[in-house]
Scaffold this motif. Sequence first.
Motif, PDB file in Angstrom:
ATOM      1  N   LEU A 244      61.092  39.543   8.861  1.00  0.00           N
ATOM      2  CA  LEU A 244      59.871  40.332   8.973  1.00  0.00           C
ATOM      3  C   LEU A 244      58.954  40.143   7.770  1.00  0.00           C
ATOM      4  CD1 LEU A 244      61.316  43.588  10.541  1.00  0.00           C
ATOM      5  CD2 LEU A 244      59.692  42.006  11.610  1.00  0.00           C
ATOM      6  N   TYR A 247      57.215  36.965   8.537  1.00  0.00           N
ATOM      7  CA  TYR A 247      56.257  37.232   9.618  1.00  0.00           C
ATOM      8  C   TYR A 247      54.988  37.862   9.045  1.00  0.00           C
ATOM      9  CZ  TYR A 247      54.423  38.913  14.116  1.00  0.00           C
ATOM     10  OH  TYR A 247      53.639  39.138  15.215  1.00  0.00           O
ATOM     11  N   ARG A 263      55.103  32.770  14.300  1.00  0.00           N
ATOM     12  CA  ARG A 263      55.227  34.218  14.261  1.00  0.00           C
ATOM     13  C   ARG A 263      55.919  34.740  15.519  1.00  0.00           C
ATOM     14  NH1 ARG A 263      50.898  36.840  14.814  1.00  0.00           N
ATOM     15  NH2 ARG A 263      49.250  35.265  14.948  1.00  0.00           N
ATOM     16  N   GLN A 264      55.585  34.157  16.648  1.00  0.00           N
ATOM     17  CA  GLN A 264      56.214  34.589  17.897  1.00  0.00           C
ATOM     18  C   GLN A 264      57.718  34.353  17.865  1.00  0.00           C
ATOM     19  OE1 GLN A 264      53.795  32.286  20.615  1.00  0.00           O
ATOM     20  NE2 GLN A 264      52.424  34.008  21.027  1.00  0.00           N
ATOM     21  N   GLY A 267      59.363  36.951  15.603  1.00  0.00           N
ATOM     22  CA  GLY A 267      59.480  38.236  16.288  1.00  0.00           C
ATOM     23  C   GLY A 267      60.631  38.241  17.280  1.00  0.00           C
ATOM     24  N   THR A 268      60.785  37.147  18.002  1.00  0.00           N
ATOM     25  CA  THR A 268      61.892  37.030  18.962  1.00  0.00           C
ATOM     26  C   THR A 268      63.233  37.101  18.248  1.00  0.00           C
ATOM     27  OG1 THR A 268      60.577  35.696  20.500  1.00  0.00           O
ATOM     28  CG2 THR A 268      62.976  35.510  20.663  1.00  0.00           C
ATOM     29  N   ASN A 271      64.102  40.608  17.202  1.00  0.00           N
ATOM     30  CA  ASN A 271      64.504  41.392  18.370  1.00  0.00           C
ATOM     31  C   ASN A 271      65.926  41.058  18.801  1.00  0.00           C
ATOM     32  OD1 ASN A 271      62.043  42.768  18.547  1.00  0.00           O
ATOM     33  ND2 ASN A 271      61.122  41.169  19.816  1.00  0.00           N
ATOM     34  N   ASN A 314      58.954  46.348  12.506  1.00  0.00           N
ATOM     35  CA  ASN A 314      58.799  45.535  13.703  1.00  0.00           C
ATOM     36  C   ASN A 314      57.824  46.177  14.687  1.00  0.00           C
ATOM     37  OD1 ASN A 314      59.484  43.184  15.206  1.00  0.00           O
ATOM     38  ND2 ASN A 314      60.911  44.361  16.458  1.00  0.00           N
ATOM     39  N   THR A 318      54.841  43.667  15.482  1.00  0.00           N
ATOM     40  CA  THR A 318      54.922  42.957  16.764  1.00  0.00           C
ATOM     41  C   THR A 318      54.681  43.844  17.976  1.00  0.00           C
ATOM     42  OG1 THR A 318      57.300  43.283  17.187  1.00  0.00           O
ATOM     43  CG2 THR A 318      56.676  41.494  15.667  1.00  0.00           C
ATOM     44  N   GLN A 320      56.851  45.903  19.167  1.00  0.00           N
ATOM     45  CA  GLN A 320      58.118  46.115  19.870  1.00  0.00           C
ATOM     46  C   GLN A 320      58.688  47.468  19.435  1.00  0.00           C
ATOM     47  OE1 GLN A 320      60.529  46.443  22.200  1.00  0.00           O
ATOM     48  NE2 GLN A 320      60.152  44.238  22.395  1.00  0.00           N
TER      49      GLN A 320
END
Length: 466
Positions: A244, A247, A263-264, A267-268, A271, A314, A318, A320
């Motif tokens: 993070l 990110y 960045r995507q 984030g994945t 998660n 997060n 993102t 989420q």
Amino acid sequence: MCRKPLTLFLAACLSTTTLAQNLSDATIQQVLNNLATGATHSWELGTRTEALLELQSTFSVFSSQPIPPPPSLSSPQSTSLSQIFNISLTVVNARPNDTSPAQPLFSKDTAAGDPCSMGVAVLLSNWTGQTGADFAGAAEQQLRYILEDVPQTSDGAISHRVSTLQLWSDSVYMVPPFLAYYGALTSNQSLLEQSYNQIKLYRKYLKDSNSSAGGLWQHIVLGPSGNDPGHWSTGNAWAAAGILRVYATILHSQFSNPLKSHRQDLGTWVNEIHDGIYAHLDPSSGLFFNYADNTSTFLDASSTALLASTVYRNALLTGQHRHIPSAEISRKALFGTNSDGSMAHFDGEGWLTPVVNPENTGVQGSKSPEGQAFVVELEAAWSDWVNAGSPGVNGGRRTGGMPLGFGFGFGFGWGGIVVGVGSFYRYDLIAQIFGREEENSKDRPKYELFGTFFGLMPIDAELREL
């Protein structure tokens, strides 16, 4: 992901809401004092500076401010950053008088990765024009050391150890954020990409390939001895927090758009860790076990604090939100009080408890400087989340109160049947309990109903897959 049982649904809906717990200013200061006296190792000092930056907020990578930050400081800003600058000054001046182009910030450290945890503070000291040491030279020497002198795997994963090639999940918090911040300050996109690549490689080696692990990371791999294939909770927390930080650094740099796909991915990957580890949160205590999926190990407040902080971060970075309710459970447990008014998870001197021994991951400790830093990071992350409007958990911080009314309800919709006596919680909160995002939530009525709730499991196909 596994299906969530009906018992969890009912338990969540029948639970009694309590006053949201928060740390007093006096307790936070006590935690900071213990952190200041207890932090002596490289990673402890680095984590202390990161925690102080998050608490200060404006110059943290999690701030909405662009990176690089302004090079000149106001008097209040200088004061707020003074502890960070003093730590950096002490660290840089303690190095041997060595003119070699590559050397770590801590010359005798057996870990290659840990000294990098001080890198952001040293870089910030240089950027803002602090005097008394060669901050620029020290940062450059650390950069060259970690990239050129430290062992690497054949595909480029940098070892966490100096004397042997070995990867530790801890290193994701130490090395990639330093590389990313260096790149953002110097407009060097390749360093930002290197920070991403290091995380990608560490994930390749440390994410447990066994499907039953659910995305959890192993702690230590590849070394000739001392490997730890277990799912150490603090190791997973280190990894999530480091990811993070990278990110956020990319997001606030000039390369945010060119590195959008990076960045995507980041984030994945966060998660994945959250989904894997929050499946093992102990429901009776709100804490994680030292090894997340091994209930024979002791409960650990240290990893619980850092993991909860990453959930709030997060949510802000993102969008989420699905683990916000669990993070709130942990935060309230950690910061809660006993019936006699004493803190439930802080001893009389203000040390977090129970905690893992930072120098022996299989043994319970008594005083953990890194644990104190994690408390600060949790408080800072939660405060930022609250100040942003507590996204993703409308009613999650509800403090109770008089019901709006009583009655009987029966209805269809939102993929299921709901029957209630008394009153209901908002169904955007119920969606969060199931991990469902609030898409098109503006089109749903915002009924605020409280009290006893009985319901049938929603039959929505998307929820069945949770």
